[in-house]
Design a protein around this motif. Structure first.
Motif, PDB file in Angstrom:
ATOM      1  N   GLN A 103       0.771  -1.124   0.183  1.00  0.00           N
ATOM      2  CA  GLN A 103      -0.113   0.025  -0.621  1.00  0.00           C
ATOM      3  C   GLN A 103       0.620   1.181  -0.058  1.00  0.00           C
ATOM      4  O   GLN A 103       0.582   2.058   1.184  1.00  0.00           O
ATOM      5  N   LEU A 104       2.165   0.908  -0.967  1.00  0.00           N
ATOM      6  CA  LEU A 104       2.973   2.130  -0.811  1.00  0.00           C
ATOM      7  C   LEU A 104       2.284   3.646  -1.982  1.00  0.00           C
ATOM      8  O   LEU A 104       2.322   5.025  -1.422  1.00  0.00           O
ATOM      9  N   ALA A 105       1.300   3.393  -2.802  1.00  0.00           N
ATOM     10  CA  ALA A 105       1.433   4.072  -3.684  1.00  0.00           C
ATOM     11  C   ALA A 105       0.578   3.483  -4.717  1.00  0.00           C
ATOM     12  O   ALA A 105       0.235   2.709  -5.626  1.00  0.00           O
ATOM     13  N   PRO A 106      -0.818   4.560  -5.408  1.00  0.00           N
ATOM     14  CA  PRO A 106      -1.796   3.619  -6.707  1.00  0.00           C
ATOM     15  C   PRO A 106      -0.301   4.087  -7.738  1.00  0.00           C
ATOM     16  O   PRO A 106       0.084   5.102  -8.349  1.00  0.00           O
ATOM     17  N   VAL A 107      -0.786   2.867  -8.481  1.00  0.00           N
ATOM     18  CA  VAL A 107       0.605   2.231  -9.713  1.00  0.00           C
ATOM     19  C   VAL A 107      -0.185   2.823 -11.031  1.00  0.00           C
ATOM     20  O   VAL A 107      -1.720   2.142 -11.368  1.00  0.00           O
ATOM     21  N   VAL A 108      -0.170   3.653 -12.330  1.00  0.00           N
ATOM     22  CA  VAL A 108      -0.589   3.763 -12.931  1.00  0.00           C
ATOM     23  C   VAL A 108       0.508   2.504 -13.911  1.00  0.00           C
ATOM     24  O   VAL A 108       1.347   3.474 -14.224  1.00  0.00           O
ATOM     25  N   LEU A 109       0.220   2.007 -14.965  1.00  0.00           N
ATOM     26  CA  LEU A 109       1.159   1.107 -15.871  1.00  0.00           C
ATOM     27  C   LEU A 109       1.081   1.552 -17.100  1.00  0.00           C
ATOM     28  O   LEU A 109      -0.319   1.885 -17.680  1.00  0.00           O
ATOM     29  N   LEU A 110       1.686   1.421 -18.197  1.00  0.00           N
ATOM     30  CA  LEU A 110       2.004   2.056 -19.738  1.00  0.00           C
ATOM     31  C   LEU A 110       2.104   0.532 -20.387  1.00  0.00           C
ATOM     32  O   LEU A 110       3.249   0.315 -19.771  1.00  0.00           O
ATOM     33  N   THR A 111       1.958   0.385 -21.227  1.00  0.00           N
ATOM     34  CA  THR A 111       2.038  -0.713 -21.767  1.00  0.00           C
ATOM     35  C   THR A 111       1.669  -0.310 -23.096  1.00  0.00           C
ATOM     36  O   THR A 111       0.969   0.256 -24.318  1.00  0.00           O
ATOM     37  N   ALA A 112       2.059  -0.936 -24.033  1.00  0.00           N
ATOM     38  CA  ALA A 112       1.755  -1.623 -25.808  1.00  0.00           C
ATOM     39  C   ALA A 112       0.997  -1.689 -26.296  1.00  0.00           C
ATOM     40  O   ALA A 112       0.327  -1.879 -28.192  1.00  0.00           O
ATOM     41  N   PHE A 113       0.588  -2.457 -25.560  1.00  0.00           N
ATOM     42  CA  PHE A 113      -0.668  -3.582 -26.046  1.00  0.00           C
ATOM     43  C   PHE A 113      -1.643  -3.261 -25.064  1.00  0.00           C
ATOM     44  O   PHE A 113      -2.083  -2.804 -23.793  1.00  0.00           O
ATOM     45  N   SER A 114      -3.241  -3.428 -25.830  1.00  0.00           N
ATOM     46  CA  SER A 114      -4.286  -3.369 -24.555  1.00  0.00           C
ATOM     47  C   SER A 114      -5.018  -4.558 -24.881  1.00  0.00           C
ATOM     48  O   SER A 114      -5.600  -4.861 -24.295  1.00  0.00           O
ATOM     49  N   GLN A 115      -4.266  -5.892 -24.383  1.00  0.00           N
ATOM     50  CA  GLN A 115      -4.538  -6.938 -24.503  1.00  0.00           C
ATOM     51  C   GLN A 115      -5.776  -7.601 -23.447  1.00  0.00           C
ATOM     52  O   GLN A 115      -5.090  -6.973 -23.082  1.00  0.00           O
ATOM     53  N   LYS A 116      -6.772  -8.236 -23.253  1.00  0.00           N
ATOM     54  CA  LYS A 116      -7.383  -8.411 -22.329  1.00  0.00           C
ATOM     55  C   LYS A 116      -6.713  -9.644 -20.778  1.00  0.00           C
ATOM     56  O   LYS A 116      -6.191  -9.407 -19.884  1.00  0.00           O
ATOM     57  N   GLU A 117      -5.643 -10.723 -22.036  1.00  0.00           N
ATOM     58  CA  GLU A 117      -5.030 -11.065 -20.544  1.00  0.00           C
ATOM     59  C   GLU A 117      -3.722  -9.759 -19.742  1.00  0.00           C
ATOM     60  O   GLU A 117      -3.602 -10.086 -18.619  1.00  0.00           O
TER      61      GLU A 117
END
Length: 204
Positions: free
Chosen positions: A88-102
């Motif tokens: 519970q250190l911080a909210p995370v936003v991930l950056l990705t080159a793919f929008s795959q559901k998995e």
């Protein structure tokens, strides 16, 4: 060089600038991200090019947000998000080159609050950051109210349902709907779960 700490000038507004740790192994993309964040008034307090260091920097700085790429050396972004979320250190936003559901499912399970698909613009990134911070604050507020994990999960589901009804019926945004529930809870001296239960029963 895998780490860089950046000092920002003092912010003289009433609210201090939100602090961000950026983790991205491609230096040019990292520069772009830092520039976007600074232009939007965020304070980038540290940068790194790998997931393991991102976790260490989150532990050290306790930032308002960690923004990181999924594909990174030493430890990938999803594993790092899991460790940051667990503590519970911080909210995370991930950056990705793919929008795959998995991939999205794995990111959500790891505790990422939002994700952004590359290439992105400030108009893609900033709303995702706001959503992530808002969701994280909501989860923390519910955790303060409810102690057991099972109850937390049930309360979250109930509050999410109540938020959805308020958003539909009153035209509120997600953060506004949560604040409405929170304020009603304080004004009427009820738990957020009790307020959510009343909304679900009455607003159909």
């Amino acid at each position: 060089m895998s780490e860089q700490t950046t000092q920002e000038p003092e912010n003289h507004d009433q609210q201090p600038a939100r602090t961000v740790v950026v983790a991205e192994d491609e230096a040019l993309i990292r520069l772009d991200i830092v520039e976007i964040l600074k232009d939007q008034g965020f304070n980038v307090i540290a940068e790194t090019d790998n997931g393991k260091k991102a976790v260490e920097l989150a532990e050290e700085h306790r930032p308002d947000l960690v923004l990181m790429d999924v594909n990174m050396p030493i430890m990938d972004g999803i594993e790092a998000a899991g460790q940051i979320s667990e503590q519970q250190l911080a909210p995370v936003v991930l950056l990705t080159a793919f929008s795959q559901k998995e991939l999205v499912d794995r990111a959500t399970e790891a505790g990422a609050m939002a994700y952004v698909v590359k290439p992105f613009t400030p108009n893609d990134l900033i709303p995702a950051i706001e959503v992530a911070i808002s969701r994280y604050e909501q989860i923390r507020a519910l955790q303060d109210e409810v102690t057991s994990i099972k109850e937390q999960f049930e309360t979250r589901k109930l509050v999410d349902r109540a938020k959805s009804l308020l958003m539909t019926k009153m035209g509120l945004s997600e953060p506004e709907a949560f604040r409405w529930i929170q304020k009603t809870s304080m004004d009427r001296r009820l738990s957020m779960r009790e307020v959510a239960e009343t909304i679900v029963k009455q607003v159909q």
